[in-house]
Design a protein around this motif. Structure first.
Motif, PDB file in Angstrom:
ATOM      1  N   ARG A 191       0.842  -1.201   0.000  1.00 39.59           N
ATOM      2  CA  ARG A 191       0.000   0.000   0.000  1.00 39.59           C
ATOM      3  C   ARG A 191       0.870   1.242   0.000  1.00 39.59           C
ATOM      4  NH1 ARG A 191      -5.365  -0.813   2.165  1.00 39.59           N
ATOM      5  NH2 ARG A 191      -5.229   1.361   2.781  1.00 39.59           N
ATOM      6  N   VAL A 192       0.548   2.190  -0.859  1.00 40.20           N
ATOM      7  CA  VAL A 192       1.250   3.474  -0.891  1.00 40.20           C
ATOM      8  C   VAL A 192       0.201   4.567  -0.767  1.00 40.20           C
ATOM      9  CG1 VAL A 192       2.741   4.978  -2.220  1.00 40.20           C
ATOM     10  CG2 VAL A 192       3.016   2.536  -2.392  1.00 40.20           C
ATOM     11  N   ALA A 193       0.381   5.432   0.223  1.00 41.89           N
ATOM     12  CA  ALA A 193      -0.579   6.518   0.412  1.00 41.89           C
ATOM     13  C   ALA A 193      -0.183   7.705  -0.452  1.00 41.89           C
ATOM     14  CB  ALA A 193      -0.621   6.934   1.873  1.00 41.89           C
ATOM     15  N   LEU A 194      -1.168   8.551  -0.762  1.00 34.47           N
ATOM     16  CA  LEU A 194      -0.927   9.689  -1.644  1.00 34.47           C
ATOM     17  C   LEU A 194       0.127  10.631  -1.067  1.00 34.47           C
ATOM     18  CD1 LEU A 194      -1.784  11.255  -4.163  1.00 34.47           C
ATOM     19  CD2 LEU A 194      -3.595  12.283  -2.837  1.00 34.47           C
ATOM     20  N   LYS A 195       0.080  10.800   0.293  1.00 35.21           N
ATOM     21  CA  LYS A 195       1.027  11.754   0.879  1.00 35.21           C
ATOM     22  C   LYS A 195       2.461  11.258   0.780  1.00 35.21           C
ATOM     23  CE  LYS A 195      -0.109   9.935   5.444  1.00 35.21           C
ATOM     24  NZ  LYS A 195       1.096   9.343   6.028  1.00 35.21           N
ATOM     25  N   TRP A 238       3.656   9.468  -1.880  1.00 35.07           N
ATOM     26  CA  TRP A 238       4.075   9.201  -3.259  1.00 35.07           C
ATOM     27  C   TRP A 238       5.152  10.175  -3.720  1.00 35.07           C
ATOM     28  CZ3 TRP A 238       4.033   5.159  -6.117  1.00 35.07           C
ATOM     29  CH2 TRP A 238       4.259   5.257  -7.489  1.00 35.07           C
ATOM     30  N   PHE A 288       1.910  -2.368  -6.402  1.00 34.17           N
ATOM     31  CA  PHE A 288       1.490  -1.283  -5.527  1.00 34.17           C
ATOM     32  C   PHE A 288      -0.002  -1.068  -5.607  1.00 34.17           C
ATOM     33  CE2 PHE A 288       5.473  -0.019  -4.066  1.00 34.17           C
ATOM     34  CZ  PHE A 288       6.385  -0.036  -5.107  1.00 34.17           C
ATOM     35  N   PHE A 340      -2.705   1.958  -4.674  1.00 30.48           N
ATOM     36  CA  PHE A 340      -2.642   3.396  -4.408  1.00 30.48           C
ATOM     37  C   PHE A 340      -3.815   3.804  -3.539  1.00 30.48           C
ATOM     38  CE2 PHE A 340       0.760   3.515  -7.205  1.00 30.48           C
ATOM     39  CZ  PHE A 340       0.469   2.718  -8.294  1.00 30.48           C
ATOM     40  N   THR A 341      -3.497   4.149  -2.300  1.00 27.63           N
ATOM     41  CA  THR A 341      -4.566   4.336  -1.321  1.00 27.63           C
ATOM     42  C   THR A 341      -4.554   5.730  -0.725  1.00 27.63           C
ATOM     43  OG1 THR A 341      -3.259   3.759   0.598  1.00 27.63           O
ATOM     44  CG2 THR A 341      -4.168   1.947  -0.649  1.00 27.63           C
ATOM     45  N   ALA A 342      -5.526   5.939   0.172  1.00 28.72           N
ATOM     46  CA  ALA A 342      -5.595   7.227   0.856  1.00 28.72           C
ATOM     47  C   ALA A 342      -4.656   7.245   2.065  1.00 28.72           C
ATOM     48  CB  ALA A 342      -7.022   7.494   1.304  1.00 28.72           C
ATOM     49  N   MET A 343      -4.747   6.201   2.894  1.00 24.25           N
ATOM     50  CA  MET A 343      -3.906   6.152   4.093  1.00 24.25           C
ATOM     51  C   MET A 343      -3.087   4.869   4.060  1.00 24.25           C
ATOM     52  SD  MET A 343      -4.998   8.885   5.342  1.00 24.25           S
ATOM     53  CE  MET A 343      -4.102   8.987   6.833  1.00 24.25           C
ATOM     54  N   PRO A 344      -1.947   4.840   4.752  1.00 29.88           N
ATOM     55  CA  PRO A 344      -1.070   3.666   4.646  1.00 29.88           C
ATOM     56  C   PRO A 344      -1.713   2.359   5.108  1.00 29.88           C
ATOM     57  CG  PRO A 344       0.107   5.486   5.642  1.00 29.88           C
ATOM     58  CD  PRO A 344      -1.301   5.923   5.509  1.00 29.88           C
ATOM     59  N   THR A 345      -2.563   2.408   6.124  1.00 29.11           N
ATOM     60  CA  THR A 345      -3.212   1.173   6.561  1.00 29.11           C
ATOM     61  C   THR A 345      -4.709   1.435   6.676  1.00 29.11           C
ATOM     62  OG1 THR A 345      -2.783   1.851   8.829  1.00 29.11           O
ATOM     63  CG2 THR A 345      -1.296   0.213   7.909  1.00 29.11           C
ATOM     64  N   VAL A 390      -5.122  16.050   0.170  1.00 26.01           N
ATOM     65  CA  VAL A 390      -4.237  14.909   0.382  1.00 26.01           C
ATOM     66  C   VAL A 390      -4.544  14.381   1.778  1.00 26.01           C
ATOM     67  CG1 VAL A 390      -1.863  14.187   0.676  1.00 26.01           C
ATOM     68  CG2 VAL A 390      -2.448  15.841  -1.075  1.00 26.01           C
ATOM     69  N   PRO A 391      -4.960  13.141   1.902  1.00 22.32           N
ATOM     70  CA  PRO A 391      -5.362  12.659   3.219  1.00 22.32           C
ATOM     71  C   PRO A 391      -4.161  12.564   4.154  1.00 22.32           C
ATOM     72  CG  PRO A 391      -6.123  11.200   1.483  1.00 22.32           C
ATOM     73  CD  PRO A 391      -5.167  12.132   0.868  1.00 22.32           C
ATOM     74  N   PHE A 444      -9.480  13.691  -4.477  1.00 22.18           N
ATOM     75  CA  PHE A 444      -8.409  12.745  -4.138  1.00 22.18           C
ATOM     76  C   PHE A 444      -8.089  11.872  -5.340  1.00 22.18           C
ATOM     77  CE2 PHE A 444      -6.176   9.466  -1.965  1.00 22.18           C
ATOM     78  CZ  PHE A 444      -6.737   8.264  -2.330  1.00 22.18           C
ATOM     79  N   TRP A 450      -4.455  11.550  -7.537  1.00 23.16           N
ATOM     80  CA  TRP A 450      -3.712  10.330  -7.845  1.00 23.16           C
ATOM     81  C   TRP A 450      -3.534  10.176  -9.347  1.00 23.16           C
ATOM     82  CZ3 TRP A 450      -0.201   7.668  -5.924  1.00 23.16           C
ATOM     83  CH2 TRP A 450      -0.212   7.127  -4.646  1.00 23.16           C
ATOM     84  N   VAL A 506      -9.786   3.780   1.195  1.00 25.91           N
ATOM     85  CA  VAL A 506     -10.130   4.350  -0.110  1.00 25.91           C
ATOM     86  C   VAL A 506      -8.944   4.089  -1.008  1.00 25.91           C
ATOM     87  CG1 VAL A 506     -10.784   6.420  -1.350  1.00 25.91           C
ATOM     88  CG2 VAL A 506     -11.331   6.215   1.054  1.00 25.91           C
ATOM     89  N   ARG A 507      -9.161   3.411  -2.142  1.00 26.09           N
ATOM     90  CA  ARG A 507      -8.004   3.142  -2.999  1.00 26.09           C
ATOM     91  C   ARG A 507      -8.417   3.020  -4.454  1.00 26.09           C
ATOM     92  NH1 ARG A 507      -8.078  -2.229  -4.298  1.00 26.09           N
ATOM     93  NH2 ARG A 507      -9.339  -3.577  -2.983  1.00 26.09           N
TER      94      ARG A 507
END
Lengths: 353, 382
Positions: A99-103, A105, A136, A138-143, B17-18, B35, B39, B297-298
């Motif tokens: 998992r990779v969070a947007l922040k 990347w 990968f 691509f998610t919002a948060m890491p977990t 950005v969350p 969001f 991405w 969310v992904r």
């Protein structure tokens, strides 16, 4: 499954620690350590497919933070190789993703750029291979977050100090540009002062005259002290410099705390009726608080059993009628196996009570 | 003008950005549609597409980008191949005998402990969960128009079961639903299975043979979601009322900020501004309240279920034990009686046959004094 988080973290840190000692970023070194530790066997064991998938998810989430700042470049390369290894040797089908969070990347892209510029071909190749294998997610948060406010101590994120660059905030703050600017402003200020007052008034000497040179020398001393400390630690033989440092630091903290809590501030005369008293604690306050096990009121079943056992009839283990073996011959009845609860943490001591 | 608009664009980007509001607990709120755009801006389309690029093309791209020889690339491939990671032990089912990793030590202890337990049949819940997974994992649709478009967002919601008994409030029973970003909130509402939707009202001790024609789901159709200060009401049917009105009027008299309303069937998930990991509310049947948490969310991945018709998709469901008849302990109970002189407990559950044998004589006359209601077992969704 969360009970495995601690041991997995220990294993990952051991692997990365050995990789850090090789002081290289080559994949061959990493693969050698991996094979030596037989790390692929971390997935082995008699597990249901669901458990395999959950474990793979856990391992990837424990290993992911090492790929992001604030860890050093070498540790991040180690983290990337570790993720590559774990992703390819996992036993879940279809494979669990990283998992990779947007922040994060942006940091990943920066990392890739640094690797390309430094011509670390194996790093770039491994990263591109992971991208093309669609490893990968691509998610919002890491977990995934489930609003868990109450968490055990093991869950809290502890950054391994050895993998991070030593803090260099003073050097970042006072750079050559900043020093130049300060020197310019200082000159300007002195010039304006001289222009207004023909006689230099000693009351107006608020600023130190050699501010810039003093700043510079202080920063240099600090950075050289840091480096000296680092080299002296490396020369230290024995268990490990960080352990000694940790324990000495802990002792220092403990002594400060005991001093501050030992002194009872006397209340003023108007509040004499509310004098503070020093209450001593039983256990040592260096170690972190072990969460007390919630004392559950024993259930009706346990209370009944206890009552009946103490009142008599202790010759047989338990005189319950078992409906499913009423027709069994009495002599053939097996002795009841005492069910012991599985202790996940045998090393952790119980409450200091 | 251009500068200020560029600034606001950046600000907008940054606020969507969350990030964590409380670390490992929940995030700050962000707009789901924005969001997704963020991405898609930073990724090249091959990265999230379903098709794999041919290896030859990738090799050529790599050689060109890094400016190296093809020979070096071949070397790299052999060095960094997956074979370099292989373990000498081929048997994946057993823990290797030389235990070096602490994970394996723990696992071995746990395995040895499990072997001392007498139960050796497979866990029933695992079987059900496996069946559920088999229905959906990696499913590609037959009809090409049902394929989820690339770059779609999948949201994962945990819907908690309502706590009816204080004794069981420490069990966090939940079901997990996956929804697509383009779906409407009303789709999520329809997919939530709650046993209170199936309840039947009415006292039937005098007329046990009258089959009830209605269930609560058809009768009381109002429902709302409460996300971030906005009540999303279901207004699809004429019977639906705005059940959030009472709450809103109450808040107006107290110290609360103004709450807005919107329509459930007009809002898609892309329009929502929501926090990840934060509890929100879903209410139906007037007072059946469920806590609902958005856990993840992904972007959609090629290994997910790609059939749009299967969404909203249930991936996890907490199974409740079915309550059997108090008399025969065999059949699932369908009647519940209160103030019954014949029954051992108050209230008491009966299956259909035992109920009729117990309370009615051959001619169908009511024996004794009691009240009987139709009972829907919570385990109907198992």
């Amino acid at each position: 499954m969360d009970h495995f988080r601690g041991p997995v973290k220990t294993d990952c840190e051991e692997l990365l620690g050995r990789f850090q000692m090789t002081e290289s970023v080559r994949y061959e070194q990493f693969a050698e350590i991996w094979r030596d530790m037989d790390f692929s066997s971390i997935f082995y064991g008699k597990l249901e497919p669901n458990d395999r998938r959950r474990f793979a998810r856990l391992v990837l989430s424990v290993a992911s933070p090492y790929f992001f700042p604030p860890y050093t470049f070498q540790i991040r390369v180690g983290g990337l190789y570790l993720l590559y290894g774990l992703f390819n040797t996992q036993l879940a089908i279809p494979k669990e993703k990283i998992r990779v969070a947007l922040k994060d990347w942006k940091d990943v892209m920066q990392f890739q750029k640094d690797a390309v510029n430094a011509k670390h071909y194996d790093v770039v190749y491994v990263f591109r291979k992971l991208l093309s294998d669609k490893a990968f997610c691509f998610t919002a948060m890491p977990t995934p977050l489930n609003f868990r406010i109450k968490r055990e101590d093991g869950m809290k994120r502890k950054i391994c100090e050895e993998f991070v660059d030593p803090p260099s905030r003073p050097q970042e703050l006072v750079t050559t540009d900043v020093l130049e600017e300060i020197a310019n402003i200082h000159e300007h200020y002195e010039g304006v002062k001289k222009a207004i007052f023909t006689e230099p008034d000693p009351n107006l000497n608020i600023v130190q005259q050699n501010l810039v040179s003093k700043l510079n020398s202080t920063i240099l001393t600090y950075s050289s002290w840091q480096m000296n400390r680092a080299t002296s630690e490396q020369q230290d033989a024995g268990e490990g410099p960080s352990n000694q440092e940790c324990s000495s630091r802990a002792q220092l903290l403990a002594s400060i705390k005991s001093k501050s809590y030992g002194q009872v501030i006397e209340a003023s005369k108007s509040r004499r009726h509310r004098q503070a008293e020093l209450v001593t604690t039983a256990g040592p306050d260096i170690s972190p608080d072990v969460p007390k096990k919630k004392k559950r009121f024993p259930s009706l079943k346990t209370r009944t059993q206890l009552r009946f056992r103490t009142q008599g009839n202790t010759s047989e283990g338990s005189s319950l009628t078992r409906l499913w073996c009423l027709s069994a011959v009495k002599e053939e009845m097996e002795t009841e196996k005492k069910k012991k609860k599985f202790n996940w943490n045998p090393n952790k001591s119980s409450d200091p009570t | 003008m251009a500068e200020s608009s560029a600034l606001t664009c950046e600000e907008k980007q940054d606020e969507n950005v969350p990030v964590y509001e409380f670390v490992d607990v929940n995030s700050k709120e962000f707009h789901i549609g924005a969001f997704r755009d963020l991405w898609l801006d930073v990724l090249s389309p091959e990265v999230y597409s379903y098709a794999d690029t041919a290896p030859e093309i990738e090799d050529v791209e790599f050689i060109e980008e890094m400016g190296i020889e093809p020979k070096t690339l071949e070397e790299l491939k052999t060095i960094c191949s997956v074979d370099s990671l292989r373990s000498p032990h081929e048997d994946t089912d057993n823990v290797p005998s030389d235990l070096h990793l602490s994970t394996l030590k723990l696992r071995k202890r746990r395995q040895d402990y499990k072997e001392t337990l007498t139960r050796d049949t497979a866990d029933r819940h695992e079987v059900y969960a496996n069946e559920m997974e088999m229905m959906s994992v990696g499913k590609k649709p037959d009809n090409h128009s049902d394929l989820i478009p690339e770059g779609e967002i999948i949201l994962t919601f945990n819907i908690m079961y309502p706590v009816l008994f204080q004794r069981f409030k420490f069990v966090r029973a939940y079901q997990t639903l996956h929804v697509l970003g383009s779906q409407k909130l009303s789709d999520l509402r329809d997919a939530i299975c709650c046993v209170s939707d199936l309840q039947v009202f009415g006292e039937f001790s005098n007329t046990p043979d009258m089959v009830p024609q209605f269930i609560s789901k058809d009768h009381y159709k109002s429902a709302f979601f409460f996300f971030n200060g906005t009540f999303f009401n279901d207004t699809r049917f004429p019977e639906c009322q705005d059940i959030s009105k009472t709450t809103r009027e109450w808040t107006r008299t107290r110290d609360f900020p103004e709450f807005k309303t919107a329509k459930m069937e007009d809002t898609s998930f892309y329009d929502l501004k929501i926090k990840v990991g934060f509890p929100y509310l879903y209410t139906h049947q007037g007072d059946c309240e469920h806590v609902i948490i958005l856990t993840d969310v992904r972007l959609v991945h090629q290994d997910d279920c790609l059939d749009m018709k299967l969404y909203p998709l249930i991936t996890h469901k907490h199974r409740v034990v079915t309550r059997k008849c108090s008399v025969c302990h065999l059949y699932i109970s369908r009647w519940i009686t209160t103030s019954d002189a014949f029954a051992p407990t108050d209230p008491c559950l009966f299956c259909d046959q035992c109920f009729r044998m117990f309370h009615y004589d051959d001619k169908g006359r009511k024996l004794g004094d009691f009240l009987a209601y139709a009972y829907v077992d919570p385990g109907t969704f198992n």
